[in-house]
Design a protein around this motif. Structure first.
Motif, PDB file in Angstrom:
ATOM      1  N   MET A 106      -5.817  -5.439  -4.894  1.00 30.26           N
ATOM      2  CA  MET A 106      -6.719  -5.106  -3.794  1.00 30.26           C
ATOM      3  C   MET A 106      -6.363  -3.743  -3.194  1.00 30.26           C
ATOM      4  SD  MET A 106      -7.098  -7.019  -0.105  1.00 30.26           S
ATOM      5  CE  MET A 106      -5.465  -6.400   0.365  1.00 30.26           C
ATOM      6  N   TRP A 107      -5.068  -3.516  -2.927  1.00 30.89           N
ATOM      7  CA  TRP A 107      -4.650  -2.241  -2.354  1.00 30.89           C
ATOM      8  C   TRP A 107      -4.873  -1.090  -3.341  1.00 30.89           C
ATOM      9  CZ3 TRP A 107      -4.614  -1.227   2.379  1.00 30.89           C
ATOM     10  CH2 TRP A 107      -4.152  -2.120   3.345  1.00 30.89           C
ATOM     11  N   ALA A 108      -4.578  -1.329  -4.623  1.00 26.70           N
ATOM     12  CA  ALA A 108      -4.784  -0.279  -5.622  1.00 26.70           C
ATOM     13  C   ALA A 108      -6.252   0.125  -5.678  1.00 26.70           C
ATOM     14  CB  ALA A 108      -4.304  -0.751  -6.989  1.00 26.70           C
ATOM     15  N   LYS A 109      -7.132  -0.847  -5.601  1.00 28.09           N
ATOM     16  CA  LYS A 109      -8.554  -0.548  -5.657  1.00 28.09           C
ATOM     17  C   LYS A 109      -9.007   0.191  -4.399  1.00 28.09           C
ATOM     18  CE  LYS A 109     -12.962  -2.643  -6.967  1.00 28.09           C
ATOM     19  NZ  LYS A 109     -13.630  -3.857  -7.471  1.00 28.09           N
ATOM     20  N   LEU A 110      -8.536  -0.254  -3.239  1.00 30.05           N
ATOM     21  CA  LEU A 110      -8.919   0.398  -1.993  1.00 30.05           C
ATOM     22  C   LEU A 110      -8.368   1.823  -1.903  1.00 30.05           C
ATOM     23  CD1 LEU A 110      -8.452  -2.538   0.542  1.00 30.05           C
ATOM     24  CD2 LEU A 110     -10.608  -1.583  -0.286  1.00 30.05           C
TER      25      LEU A 110
ATOM     26  N   PRO B 136       0.809  -1.229   0.000  1.00 34.48           N
ATOM     27  CA  PRO B 136       0.000   0.000   0.000  1.00 34.48           C
ATOM     28  C   PRO B 136       0.837   1.271   0.000  1.00 34.48           C
ATOM     29  CG  PRO B 136      -0.136  -1.137   2.115  1.00 34.48           C
ATOM     30  CD  PRO B 136       0.492  -2.078   1.151  1.00 34.48           C
ATOM     31  N   PHE B 137       1.981   1.268   0.685  1.00 34.14           N
ATOM     32  CA  PHE B 137       2.833   2.450   0.712  1.00 34.14           C
ATOM     33  C   PHE B 137       3.478   2.694  -0.652  1.00 34.14           C
ATOM     34  CE2 PHE B 137       2.610   0.912   5.077  1.00 34.14           C
ATOM     35  CZ  PHE B 137       2.263   2.069   5.756  1.00 34.14           C
ATOM     36  N   LEU B 138       3.861   1.606  -1.340  1.00 30.89           N
ATOM     37  CA  LEU B 138       4.440   1.747  -2.674  1.00 30.89           C
ATOM     38  C   LEU B 138       3.386   2.222  -3.672  1.00 30.89           C
ATOM     39  CD1 LEU B 138       6.600  -1.512  -2.822  1.00 30.89           C
ATOM     40  CD2 LEU B 138       7.402   0.823  -2.435  1.00 30.89           C
ATOM     41  N   ILE B 139       2.221   1.617  -3.626  1.00 28.05           N
ATOM     42  CA  ILE B 139       1.160   1.948  -4.574  1.00 28.05           C
ATOM     43  C   ILE B 139       0.720   3.398  -4.411  1.00 28.05           C
ATOM     44  CG2 ILE B 139      -1.265   1.472  -5.116  1.00 28.05           C
ATOM     45  CD1 ILE B 139      -0.608  -1.507  -4.514  1.00 28.05           C
ATOM     46  N   ALA B 140       0.635   3.866  -3.178  1.00 23.59           N
ATOM     47  CA  ALA B 140       0.181   5.238  -2.926  1.00 23.59           C
ATOM     48  C   ALA B 140       1.122   6.278  -3.508  1.00 23.59           C
ATOM     49  CB  ALA B 140       0.017   5.457  -1.422  1.00 23.59           C
TER      50      ALA B 140
ATOM     51  N   TYR C 153      -0.613 -14.561  -5.608  1.00 20.67           N
ATOM     52  CA  TYR C 153      -1.019 -13.946  -4.342  1.00 20.67           C
ATOM     53  C   TYR C 153      -0.574 -12.490  -4.263  1.00 20.67           C
ATOM     54  CZ  TYR C 153      -1.988 -18.748  -2.874  1.00 20.67           C
ATOM     55  OH  TYR C 153      -2.477 -20.025  -2.799  1.00 20.67           O
ATOM     56  N   VAL C 154       0.684 -12.224  -4.628  1.00 24.05           N
ATOM     57  CA  VAL C 154       1.176 -10.845  -4.582  1.00 24.05           C
ATOM     58  C   VAL C 154       0.399  -9.953  -5.553  1.00 24.05           C
ATOM     59  CG1 VAL C 154       3.163  -9.350  -5.058  1.00 24.05           C
ATOM     60  CG2 VAL C 154       3.455 -11.425  -3.693  1.00 24.05           C
ATOM     61  N   PRO C 155       0.171 -10.380  -6.801  1.00 22.54           N
ATOM     62  CA  PRO C 155      -0.652  -9.564  -7.696  1.00 22.54           C
ATOM     63  C   PRO C 155      -2.049  -9.289  -7.142  1.00 22.54           C
ATOM     64  CG  PRO C 155       0.533 -11.199  -8.952  1.00 22.54           C
ATOM     65  CD  PRO C 155       0.760 -11.533  -7.520  1.00 22.54           C
ATOM     66  N   PHE C 156      -2.661 -10.291  -6.509  1.00 18.07           N
ATOM     67  CA  PHE C 156      -3.988 -10.046  -5.944  1.00 18.07           C
ATOM     68  C   PHE C 156      -3.923  -8.994  -4.847  1.00 18.07           C
ATOM     69  CE2 PHE C 156      -7.100 -10.863  -2.578  1.00 18.07           C
ATOM     70  CZ  PHE C 156      -8.263 -10.613  -3.283  1.00 18.07           C
ATOM     71  N   MET C 157      -2.916  -9.092  -3.980  1.00 17.14           N
ATOM     72  CA  MET C 157      -2.776  -8.094  -2.915  1.00 17.14           C
ATOM     73  C   MET C 157      -2.549  -6.702  -3.503  1.00 17.14           C
ATOM     74  SD  MET C 157      -0.676 -10.002   0.156  1.00 17.14           S
ATOM     75  CE  MET C 157       0.665 -10.626  -0.849  1.00 17.14           C
ATOM     76  N   ALA C 158      -1.733  -6.626  -4.560  1.00 14.71           N
ATOM     77  CA  ALA C 158      -1.465  -5.337  -5.192  1.00 14.71           C
ATOM     78  C   ALA C 158      -2.742  -4.749  -5.785  1.00 14.71           C
ATOM     79  CB  ALA C 158      -0.400  -5.496  -6.271  1.00 14.71           C
TER      80      ALA C 158
ATOM     81  N   TRP D 202     -13.955  -9.271  -8.294  1.00 18.08           N
ATOM     82  CA  TRP D 202     -13.879  -7.937  -7.683  1.00 18.08           C
ATOM     83  C   TRP D 202     -12.689  -7.160  -8.229  1.00 18.08           C
ATOM     84  CZ3 TRP D 202     -10.449  -5.921  -3.765  1.00 18.08           C
ATOM     85  CH2 TRP D 202     -10.900  -4.737  -3.174  1.00 18.08           C
ATOM     86  N   VAL D 203     -11.560  -7.855  -8.388  1.00 18.22           N
ATOM     87  CA  VAL D 203     -10.359  -7.222  -8.943  1.00 18.22           C
ATOM     88  C   VAL D 203     -10.560  -6.871 -10.412  1.00 18.22           C
ATOM     89  CG1 VAL D 203      -7.968  -7.669  -9.639  1.00 18.22           C
ATOM     90  CG2 VAL D 203      -8.718  -8.205  -7.312  1.00 18.22           C
ATOM     91  N   PHE D 204     -11.054  -7.814 -11.189  1.00 21.13           N
ATOM     92  CA  PHE D 204     -11.223  -7.582 -12.627  1.00 21.13           C
ATOM     93  C   PHE D 204     -12.140  -6.382 -12.891  1.00 21.13           C
ATOM     94  CE2 PHE D 204     -10.501 -12.396 -13.324  1.00 21.13           C
ATOM     95  CZ  PHE D 204      -9.138 -12.190 -13.356  1.00 21.13           C
ATOM     96  N   ARG D 205     -13.202  -6.265 -12.128  1.00 20.77           N
ATOM     97  CA  ARG D 205     -14.159  -5.171 -12.358  1.00 20.77           C
ATOM     98  C   ARG D 205     -13.560  -3.803 -12.006  1.00 20.77           C
ATOM     99  NH1 ARG D 205     -18.936  -7.518 -13.589  1.00 20.77           N
ATOM    100  NH2 ARG D 205     -19.381  -9.569 -12.691  1.00 20.77           N
ATOM    101  N   GLY D 206     -12.506  -3.781 -11.221  1.00 17.25           N
ATOM    102  CA  GLY D 206     -11.916  -2.514 -10.833  1.00 17.25           C
ATOM    103  C   GLY D 206     -10.762  -2.063 -11.701  1.00 17.25           C
ATOM    104  N   SER D 207     -10.324  -2.906 -12.643  1.00 16.29           N
ATOM    105  CA  SER D 207      -9.149  -2.569 -13.450  1.00 16.29           C
ATOM    106  C   SER D 207      -9.492  -1.586 -14.566  1.00 16.29           C
ATOM    107  CB  SER D 207      -8.541  -3.837 -14.052  1.00 16.29           C
ATOM    108  OG  SER D 207      -9.442  -4.439 -14.955  1.00 16.29           O
ATOM    109  N   GLU D 208      -8.522  -0.747 -14.907  1.00 16.00           N
ATOM    110  CA  GLU D 208      -8.679   0.190 -16.026  1.00 16.00           C
ATOM    111  C   GLU D 208      -8.644  -0.548 -17.363  1.00 16.00           C
ATOM    112  OE1 GLU D 208      -8.587   3.771 -16.409  1.00 16.00           O
ATOM    113  OE2 GLU D 208      -9.166   3.951 -14.298  1.00 16.00           O
ATOM    114  N   PHE D 209      -7.824  -1.570 -17.443  1.00 18.58           N
ATOM    115  CA  PHE D 209      -7.674  -2.343 -18.678  1.00 18.58           C
ATOM    116  C   PHE D 209      -7.078  -3.694 -18.328  1.00 18.58           C
ATOM    117  CE2 PHE D 209      -3.683  -0.164 -18.017  1.00 18.58           C
ATOM    118  CZ  PHE D 209      -2.731  -1.142 -18.278  1.00 18.58           C
ATOM    119  N   MET D 210      -7.207  -4.633 -19.257  1.00 24.40           N
ATOM    120  CA  MET D 210      -6.571  -5.939 -19.115  1.00 24.40           C
ATOM    121  C   MET D 210      -5.931  -6.330 -20.445  1.00 24.40           C
ATOM    122  SD  MET D 210      -9.115  -8.254 -16.733  1.00 24.40           S
ATOM    123  CE  MET D 210     -10.710  -7.515 -17.115  1.00 24.40           C
TER     124      MET D 210
END
Length: 241
Positions: free
Chosen positions: A118-122, A95-99, A111-116, A148-156
């Motif tokens: 999730m934090w980006a969306k939050l 979260p600190f890196l993404i912010a 797992y790491v991509p999912f966490m990334a 939940w992740v897919f629906r929040g992405s700008e693009f894939m």
């Protein structure tokens, strides 16, 4: 629309990289991707677990001055306790890196991509996904957390038409692109490579799973042998199911 000299992009990989002697070692095409991206944005940073530099897959090299590298682990990734500690470290650091970045580009699944994601969306930081492996559960369905992740992405960006069809329900910006490789279909003239009258030898190198297309190759060879169109043999190098 995201091209700007001031934009800062964080790339979160779903595999380990290596750092040694002021160099970052990663997949060759990823190094090319980062250098090309740097022509259009202000800065690119990497977030990933790090490993020893002996992995031959890590053939790409970046100078540490080209790209900031943020290791996510706290210890060697060798046993279950160390793995849990590293994933906890990643969950707390991301979260600190993404912010601190404007856009996050995430390699999926993992797992790491999912966490990334999730934090980006939050944190409401724009993120895109590079989907190059299956996220489906054992029943062939998309888990709710990935939806939940897919629906929040700008693009894939996906690596096959099957992936594009599965993900089309989650948003309009989905591009079926060939995987990260410098070899493109138009670079190969099949008509000149496969000629009648002499034996053709093909090589498949990769995991032996349906998603990699090995069954398609075998079916195609069966058609060729059945019709007598070409004399083709296949050598397979790889393991799997």
């Amino acid at each position: 629309n995201m091209s700007s000299n001031g934009i800062k992009i964080l790339i979160v990989l779903n595999h380990s990289v290596a750092i040694s002697n002021g160099e970052i070692r990663l997949e060759f095409a990823e190094a090319t991707l980062i250098r090309e991206t740097l022509k259009h944005v202000g800065a690119v940073a990497l977030a990933a677990f790090c490993e020893d530099s002996g992995n031959p897959i890590l053939a790409g090299v970046l100078d540490a001055s080209e790209c900031s590298m943020y290791p996510l682990e706290v210890t060697r990734h060798r046993n279950i306790v160390q793995k849990c500690a590293n994933y906890l470290s990643a969950a707390l650091r991301l979260p600190f890196l993404i912010a601190r970045h404007d856009v996050v580009y995430i390699f999926c699944p993992g797992y790491v991509p999912f966490m990334a994601a999730m934090w980006a969306k939050l944190l409401r930081v724009r993120f895109g996904l590079y989907v190059r492996g299956t996220w489906l559960n054992k029943n062939g369905r998309t888990p709710k957390w990935w939806e939940w992740v897919f629906r929040g992405s700008e693009f894939m960006i996906v690596t096959g038409e099957a992936f594009r069809r599965l993900l089309a329900q989650y948003g309009p910006r989905i591009l079926n692109e060939v995987p990260l490789t410098e070899l493109r279909p138009q670079d190969v003239n099949a008509a000149s490579v496969l000629t009648r009258g002499r034996a053709q030898r093909l090589l498949y190198a990769g995991r032996l799973t349906k998603s990699k297309g090995i069954l398609d190759i075998i079916r195609a060879l069966a058609d060729l042998h059945r019709t007598g169109s070409l004399n083709v043999t296949l050598t397979i190098a790889g393991g799997g199911s």
